[in-house]
Write an enzyme that holds these catalytic residues in place. Structure first.
Site, PDB file in Angstrom:
ATOM      1  N   CYS A  39     -19.168   4.864  -6.739  1.00  0.00           N
ATOM      2  CA  CYS A  39     -20.332   4.005  -6.933  1.00  0.00           C
ATOM      3  C   CYS A  39     -21.628   4.804  -6.861  1.00  0.00           C
ATOM      4  CB  CYS A  39     -20.334   2.870  -5.918  1.00  0.00           C
ATOM      5  SG  CYS A  39     -19.015   1.669  -6.197  1.00  0.00           S
ATOM      6  N   GLU A  47     -20.935  -2.891  -6.128  1.00  0.00           N
ATOM      7  CA  GLU A  47     -21.976  -2.161  -6.855  1.00  0.00           C
ATOM      8  C   GLU A  47     -21.620  -2.038  -8.331  1.00  0.00           C
ATOM      9  OE1 GLU A  47     -21.259   0.222  -2.937  1.00  0.00           O
ATOM     10  OE2 GLU A  47     -20.153  -1.177  -4.210  1.00  0.00           O
TER      11      GLU A  47
END
Length: 150
Positions: A111, A82
């Site tokens: 994230c 991510e």
């Protein structure tokens, strides 16, 4: 003529799984794509920063130190998939506000915070990742969190 065509979610889920095959992590191969209006904006997989040696070359810091999964994320050579997708978009000047994330794993707390600030609205994921704090802040931010149905 009839033919079986994947749904958009199936299509993006399959691409996300392919992106994960580029991972250089010894523990887990993760892929992520950012999508807006049925267009892929950026991709990412977990691995060392550009130009640095990968874990497959130098070994896993986390494994060598017996660090349990889901803890001490800072003790790792790699960026998460991510994170790499967000960085790729930033490097190319692509706005990801309002986008959907497709990821082979549910995002961790680090994230999740980045995705909230980047303006991600929905997250589709394949495998679960137990991080109650990540789940709580994604819920508080109003981000839809859905498991792949493929």
């Amino acid at each position: 003529m009839e033919y079986d065509r994947p749904s958009w979610n199936e299509y993006f889920a399959s691409i996300t799984r392919m992106v994960a095959t580029r991972s250089t992590c010894l523990r887990r191969h993760v892929g992520a794509i950012l999508v807006k209006e049925k267009r892929i904006l950026a991709t990412g997989y977990n691995g060392a920063p550009a130009g640095l040696k990968h874990c497959v070359e130098v070994g896993c810091l986390r494994e060598n130190a017996a660090i349990p999964s889901g803890t001490r994320h800072e003790l790792c050579r790699a960026l998460h998939a991510e994170q790499n997708a967000i960085v790729q978009a930033a490097c190319h000047g692509i706005s990801i506000a309002g986008a959907t994330l497709y990821c082979t794993n549910k995002p961790c707390i680090i994230c999740s915070k980045m995705l909230i600030n980047a303006g991600i609205k929905r997250i589709f994921f394949d495998q679960g990742y137990d991080d109650e704090l990540a789940d709580a802040i994604l819920d508080e931010a109003g981000i839809e969190l859905m498991r792949f149905e493929t």
